[in-house]
Design a protein around this motif. Structure first.
Motif, short mmCIF file in Angstrom:
data_model
loop_
_atom_site.label_atom_id
_atom_site.label_comp_id
_atom_site.label_asym_id
_atom_site.label_seq_id
_atom_site.Cartn_x
_atom_site.Cartn_y
_atom_site.Cartn_z
N VAL A 1 0.84 -1.21 0.00
CA VAL A 1 0.00 0.00 0.00
C VAL A 1 0.87 1.26 0.00
CG1 VAL A 1 -1.66 1.35 1.34
CG2 VAL A 1 -1.96 -1.12 1.10
N THR A 2 1.90 1.30 0.85
CA THR A 2 2.71 2.51 0.95
C THR A 2 3.61 2.69 -0.28
OG1 THR A 2 4.38 1.30 2.25
CG2 THR A 2 2.68 2.50 3.46
N ALA A 3 4.14 1.58 -0.81
CA ALA A 3 4.95 1.69 -2.02
C ALA A 3 4.11 2.12 -3.22
CB ALA A 3 5.65 0.36 -2.31
N LEU A 4 2.91 1.56 -3.32
CA LEU A 4 2.01 1.95 -4.41
C LEU A 4 1.61 3.41 -4.30
CD1 LEU A 4 0.39 1.07 -6.87
CD2 LEU A 4 -1.43 0.29 -5.34
N THR A 5 1.43 3.89 -3.08
CA THR A 5 1.12 5.31 -2.89
C THR A 5 2.30 6.17 -3.31
OG1 THR A 5 -0.31 4.73 -1.02
CG2 THR A 5 0.37 7.03 -1.21
N GLY A 6 3.52 5.72 -3.01
CA GLY A 6 4.70 6.44 -3.47
C GLY A 6 4.75 6.52 -4.98
N MET A 7 4.35 5.45 -5.66
CA MET A 7 4.31 5.45 -7.12
C MET A 7 3.22 6.37 -7.65
SD MET A 7 4.85 1.32 -7.64
CE MET A 7 4.55 1.33 -9.41
N LEU B 1 6.07 -3.58 -8.14
CA LEU B 1 5.36 -3.71 -6.87
C LEU B 1 5.50 -5.13 -6.32
CD1 LEU B 1 3.65 -1.75 -5.18
CD2 LEU B 1 1.61 -2.78 -6.21
N LEU B 2 5.46 -6.11 -7.20
CA LEU B 2 5.64 -7.50 -6.78
C LEU B 2 7.05 -7.71 -6.21
CD1 LEU B 2 4.62 -10.41 -6.58
CD2 LEU B 2 5.40 -10.76 -8.94
N ALA B 3 8.05 -7.13 -6.87
CA ALA B 3 9.43 -7.25 -6.39
C ALA B 3 9.60 -6.59 -5.03
CB ALA B 3 10.40 -6.64 -7.40
N PRO C 1 9.46 2.12 1.87
CA PRO C 1 8.74 1.73 0.64
C PRO C 1 8.21 2.87 -0.22
CG PRO C 1 8.22 0.19 2.37
CD PRO C 1 9.05 1.28 3.01
N PRO C 2 7.65 3.98 0.33
CA PRO C 2 7.22 5.05 -0.57
C PRO C 2 8.38 5.64 -1.38
CG PRO C 2 6.26 5.35 1.60
CD PRO C 2 7.29 4.27 1.74
N ILE C 3 9.58 5.67 -0.78
CA ILE C 3 10.74 6.17 -1.50
C ILE C 3 11.09 5.24 -2.66
CG2 ILE C 3 13.19 6.77 -1.29
CD1 ILE C 3 12.70 7.48 1.61
N ILE C 4 11.01 3.93 -2.40
CA ILE C 4 11.27 2.96 -3.47
C ILE C 4 10.22 3.14 -4.57
CG2 ILE C 4 11.55 0.52 -4.04
CD1 ILE C 4 12.14 0.01 -1.07
N GLY C 5 8.96 3.32 -4.16
CA GLY C 5 7.89 3.49 -5.14
C GLY C 5 8.10 4.70 -6.03
N GLU C 6 8.49 5.82 -5.46
CA GLU C 6 8.74 7.00 -6.28
C GLU C 6 9.93 6.79 -7.20
OE1 GLU C 6 8.89 11.83 -5.94
OE2 GLU C 6 9.63 10.68 -4.22
#
Length: 318
Positions: free
Chosen positions: A40-46, A62-64, A165-170
């Motif tokens: 959820v947090t990584a997807l929000t970062g993206m 996201l899967l990775a 995770p949000p940083i990774i997502g962005e």
């Protein structure tokens, strides 16, 4: 070498052992509830990042990230098997219960760690993969192997791993680490102490038995309660920043303000109610609501940015 890998084995009697665990036991090693939060947090970062990414690349990334989060959880369970065995909250986990061997968990965690980083590097970019690798290292080594057993600030410093995770997502979208994801990271970082210490106040005897220097056992319950309030007071206004910076809308503003005030109110209740069953209920109320709080913040941000629900506000910061 085998003895080093199986440094904790409740079934060890000098005979070579194999796993009796099933697929569900290995999945449990990945800490699926934490994985869900990471997704959820990584997807929000993206979703809040400037720019866009191809849906296939986004889904694979996201899967990775999810697998990398699970891998770090698995390595944490491998290293913490000795203390998990003496804590009532964790004694039934796959390793201390004897369903999975520590060496098997270690191999599983390392394989998933390497695989997730390589996949993210191939489908997205090197900055995102490097940040995922650092996150796994920080949680599995810096937090699990060092901070957790050494300092009462373990959950404060170690909480950074859960905030990355949000940083990774962005980075998946832009190849960079921008201010938006850093704000999201700060929200999770400040949320972690009041969330976890509320539970630690109730489970302090468990941590004492395991020899873990959690804040209630070292600084005392009163000091822990004061710090819970302090972090909540800092976190609530920080959580409003996405609306002020223009990547959160009117719905987010209302949700962040209302739920932030609720977090402060529940924290003050933990501070005031210190005896008996009422104190336990106050701690559990804060712990339970804090999970809902973080989920709501990121779910609303995600919905506003990804599904066109943004009711824009004047940009105040940035």
């Amino acid at each position: 070498m085998s003895a080093a890998l199986d440094r904790f084995d409740p079934r060890s009697d000098g005979v070579a052992l194999t796993s009796t665990g099933e697929a569900g036991d290995f999945f449990e090693l990945l800490k699926p509830r934490v994985m869900f939060l990471v997704v959820v947090t990584a997807l929000t970062g993206m979703a809040t990042a400037p720019g866009s990414v191809h849906p296939v690349i986004g889904l694979a990334s996201l899967l990775a990230i999810a697998v990398g989060a699970g891998a770090s959880g698995c390595l944490n369970m491998w290293y913490d098997a000795d203390i998990d065995a003496v804590m009532t909250r964790t004694a039934k986990r796959p390793i201390p219960s004897g369903r999975i061997l520590p060496s098997e968990a270690l191999a599983f965690g390392l394989t998933l760690s390497i695989g997730s980083v390589l996949v993210l590097g191939l489908v997205a970019n090197l900055p995102a993969a490097a940040m995922l690798a650092f996150t796994i290292f920080f949680y599995a080594v810096v937090y699990s192997m060092w901070l957790k057993r050494w300092t009462p600030q373990n959950i404060v410093i170690g909480g950074a791993a859960g905030a990355f995770p949000p940083i990774i997502g962005e980075a998946v979208v832009t190849g960079e680490f921008g201010l938006r994801s850093l704000v999201l990271c700060a929200i999770i970082f400040l949320w972690t102490p009041p969330h976890f210490w509320a539970l630690a106040l109730v489970k302090s005897a468990d941590y004492a038995r395991a020899g873990i220097p959690m804040m209630p056992n070292v600084a005392g319950p009163a000091a822990t309660r004061r710090q819970i309030v302090l972090y909540s007071l800092i976190m609530a206004p920080v959580a409003v920043l996405p609306a002020l910076m223009g990547f959160g809308g009117l719905i987010y503003l209302v949700v962040s303000v209302v739920t932030g005030l609720a977090m402060i109110g529940l924290s003050l209740r933990v501070l005031r109610v210190t005896e008996g069953e009422a104190a336990t209920k106050a701690c559990y109320a804060l712990f339970g609501f804090s999970i809902l709080y973080l989920f709501l913040l990121f779910a609303v941000l995600l919905a506003e940015n990804a599904f066109g629900l943004m009711w824009a506000l004047p940009k105040v910061i940035g």
